[in-house]
Design a protein around this motif. Sequence first.
Motif, PDB file in Angstrom:
ATOM      1  N   PRO A 259     -11.025  -2.160  -7.428  1.00 29.49           N
ATOM      2  CA  PRO A 259     -10.265  -2.670  -8.250  1.00 29.49           C
ATOM      3  C   PRO A 259      -8.700  -2.035  -7.339  1.00 29.49           C
ATOM      4  CG  PRO A 259     -10.663  -0.593  -9.386  1.00 29.49           C
ATOM      5  CD  PRO A 259     -11.303  -1.425  -7.669  1.00 29.49           C
ATOM      6  N   ALA A 260      -7.771  -3.259  -7.942  1.00 29.25           N
ATOM      7  CA  ALA A 260      -5.715  -2.818  -6.998  1.00 29.25           C
ATOM      8  C   ALA A 260      -5.302  -2.330  -8.600  1.00 29.25           C
ATOM      9  CB  ALA A 260      -5.557  -4.253  -7.093  1.00 29.25           C
ATOM     10  N   VAL A 261      -5.826  -2.131  -8.901  1.00 31.87           N
ATOM     11  CA  VAL A 261      -5.315  -1.978 -10.369  1.00 31.87           C
ATOM     12  C   VAL A 261      -5.601   0.749 -11.136  1.00 31.87           C
ATOM     13  CG1 VAL A 261      -4.943  -1.299 -13.325  1.00 31.87           C
ATOM     14  CG2 VAL A 261      -5.033  -3.879 -11.873  1.00 31.87           C
ATOM     15  N   GLY A 262      -4.522   0.750 -11.473  1.00 29.91           N
ATOM     16  CA  GLY A 262      -4.528   2.314 -12.231  1.00 29.91           C
ATOM     17  C   GLY A 262      -4.726   3.063 -10.450  1.00 29.91           C
ATOM     18  N   LYS A 263      -4.607   4.714 -10.728  1.00 31.64           N
ATOM     19  CA  LYS A 263      -4.842   5.850 -10.019  1.00 31.64           C
ATOM     20  C   LYS A 263      -5.751   5.001  -8.978  1.00 31.64           C
ATOM     21  CE  LYS A 263      -5.275  10.607  -9.665  1.00 31.64           C
ATOM     22  NZ  LYS A 263      -5.589  11.527 -10.435  1.00 31.64           N
ATOM     23  N   GLY A 264      -5.440   5.238  -7.630  1.00 27.47           N
ATOM     24  CA  GLY A 264      -6.581   5.183  -6.581  1.00 27.47           C
ATOM     25  C   GLY A 264      -6.227   3.961  -5.825  1.00 27.47           C
ATOM     26  N   ALA A 265      -5.523   2.884  -6.867  1.00 25.18           N
ATOM     27  CA  ALA A 265      -5.548   2.067  -5.519  1.00 25.18           C
ATOM     28  C   ALA A 265      -5.223   1.817  -5.310  1.00 25.18           C
ATOM     29  CB  ALA A 265      -4.716   0.633  -6.937  1.00 25.18           C
ATOM     30  N   TYR A 266      -4.226   0.897  -4.357  1.00 25.79           N
ATOM     31  CA  TYR A 266      -3.761   0.454  -2.722  1.00 25.79           C
ATOM     32  C   TYR A 266      -4.335  -0.510  -2.127  1.00 25.79           C
ATOM     33  CZ  TYR A 266      -8.002   0.964  -0.029  1.00 25.79           C
ATOM     34  OH  TYR A 266      -9.215   0.835   0.587  1.00 25.79           O
ATOM     35  N   TYR A 267      -2.769  -0.867  -1.656  1.00 22.74           N
ATOM     36  CA  TYR A 267      -2.525  -2.229  -1.252  1.00 22.74           C
ATOM     37  C   TYR A 267      -2.279  -1.871  -0.093  1.00 22.74           C
ATOM     38  CZ  TYR A 267       2.605  -2.836  -1.810  1.00 22.74           C
ATOM     39  OH  TYR A 267       3.827  -3.448  -1.568  1.00 22.74           O
ATOM     40  N   ILE A 268      -2.178  -2.264   1.853  1.00 20.08           N
ATOM     41  CA  ILE A 268      -2.656  -1.978   3.212  1.00 20.08           C
ATOM     42  C   ILE A 268      -1.371  -3.143   3.778  1.00 20.08           C
ATOM     43  CG2 ILE A 268      -2.638  -1.458   5.647  1.00 20.08           C
ATOM     44  CD1 ILE A 268      -5.285  -0.445   4.608  1.00 20.08           C
ATOM     45  N   TRP A 269      -0.415  -2.802   4.395  1.00 17.00           N
ATOM     46  CA  TRP A 269      -0.176  -5.067   4.363  1.00 17.00           C
ATOM     47  C   TRP A 269       0.519  -4.754   6.153  1.00 17.00           C
ATOM     48  CZ3 TRP A 269       5.274  -3.938   5.894  1.00 17.00           C
ATOM     49  CH2 TRP A 269       5.811  -2.795   5.090  1.00 17.00           C
ATOM     50  N   SER A 270       0.661  -5.534   6.525  1.00 15.76           N
ATOM     51  CA  SER A 270       1.353  -5.743   8.086  1.00 15.76           C
ATOM     52  C   SER A 270       2.493  -6.989   7.939  1.00 15.76           C
ATOM     53  CB  SER A 270       0.103  -5.522   9.121  1.00 15.76           C
ATOM     54  OG  SER A 270      -0.255  -6.377   9.095  1.00 15.76           O
ATOM     55  N   GLY A 271       3.075  -7.042   9.118  1.00 20.25           N
ATOM     56  CA  GLY A 271       4.194  -8.641   9.421  1.00 20.25           C
ATOM     57  C   GLY A 271       4.401  -8.026  10.621  1.00 20.25           C
TER      58      GLY A 271
ATOM     59  N   LYS B 184       0.755  -9.928   5.576  1.00 18.11           N
ATOM     60  CA  LYS B 184      -1.260  -9.800   5.287  1.00 18.11           C
ATOM     61  C   LYS B 184      -1.183  -8.766   4.541  1.00 18.11           C
ATOM     62  CE  LYS B 184      -5.014  -8.413   8.110  1.00 18.11           C
ATOM     63  NZ  LYS B 184      -5.619  -8.138   9.079  1.00 18.11           N
ATOM     64  N   ILE B 185      -1.740  -8.744   3.569  1.00 13.30           N
ATOM     65  CA  ILE B 185      -2.089  -8.279   2.632  1.00 13.30           C
ATOM     66  C   ILE B 185      -3.351  -7.649   2.268  1.00 13.30           C
ATOM     67  CG2 ILE B 185      -1.269  -6.767   0.631  1.00 13.30           C
ATOM     68  CD1 ILE B 185       1.398  -8.236   0.587  1.00 13.30           C
ATOM     69  N   GLU B 186      -3.630  -6.259   2.063  1.00 13.18           N
ATOM     70  CA  GLU B 186      -5.469  -6.310   1.458  1.00 13.18           C
ATOM     71  C   GLU B 186      -5.571  -5.393   0.678  1.00 13.18           C
ATOM     72  OE1 GLU B 186      -7.573  -4.944   5.271  1.00 13.18           O
ATOM     73  OE2 GLU B 186      -6.969  -6.218   6.499  1.00 13.18           O
ATOM     74  N   PHE B 187      -6.218  -5.769  -0.008  1.00 14.50           N
ATOM     75  CA  PHE B 187      -6.153  -4.716  -1.444  1.00 14.50           C
ATOM     76  C   PHE B 187      -7.549  -4.926  -1.810  1.00 14.50           C
ATOM     77  CE2 PHE B 187      -3.590  -8.185  -2.440  1.00 14.50           C
ATOM     78  CZ  PHE B 187      -1.760  -7.913  -3.054  1.00 14.50           C
ATOM     79  N   SER B 188      -7.110  -2.891  -2.539  1.00 17.77           N
ATOM     80  CA  SER B 188      -8.577  -2.037  -2.587  1.00 17.77           C
ATOM     81  C   SER B 188      -9.239  -3.297  -3.667  1.00 17.77           C
ATOM     82  CB  SER B 188      -8.191  -1.182  -3.000  1.00 17.77           C
ATOM     83  OG  SER B 188      -7.159  -0.925  -4.382  1.00 17.77           O
TER      84      SER B 188
END
Length: 180
Positions: A74-86, A68-72
């Motif tokens: 935008p998902a590009v550049g400084k400050g972008a993030y993603y949270i994942w679990s599994g 499971k992945i959740e992207f910020s």
Amino acid sequence: MRFIKLLLLSGIVFGTLIFLISLLFPSTAIVERSGVIDAPMSTVYSHINDLSTWPSWNPWAAPDVAQKIEFSSPAVGKGAYYIWSGVHNEHPVSGKVTISKSEDGKELVYNLDFSSMKPMTGTFEIKPSADGNATAIQWRVETKLGMLPWWKLRGFLADKLTGPQLETGLTKLKNICEKK
């Protein structure tokens, strides 16, 4: 009773000795891999700067690890993030990747917080290859281990544990960028 005291004293001396020896070990583990990708720097940079492309090449965002992945946005550049679990090897895992620095066409720095591990800082540096027809890339992962002996001892294994993952990620990134 005397045997128990001797056993307890031996345990304390052994523990203290291990801790003192561990003070000689580095408190930072660094793993680096590099390669050359036969693609323009802009193509390579666009893949490392866009977190939504990471599941296709990054070993820590692979579908077998991060179900499971959740992207910020935008998902590009400084400050972008993603949270994942599994679930990996029957253990629940989770983490967060945040881009902390993004210099167009030069460098990308990210922070990786991974469940039950020390936080890591990753750096991608790209530049033209020696002949100017390709992109040279270096991927560096640095972990601050702290002062506990078991983390410092694990630092000696960092290259063997993390190095192959970095190599796999760079190979996949190379294959993706060279197809474009």
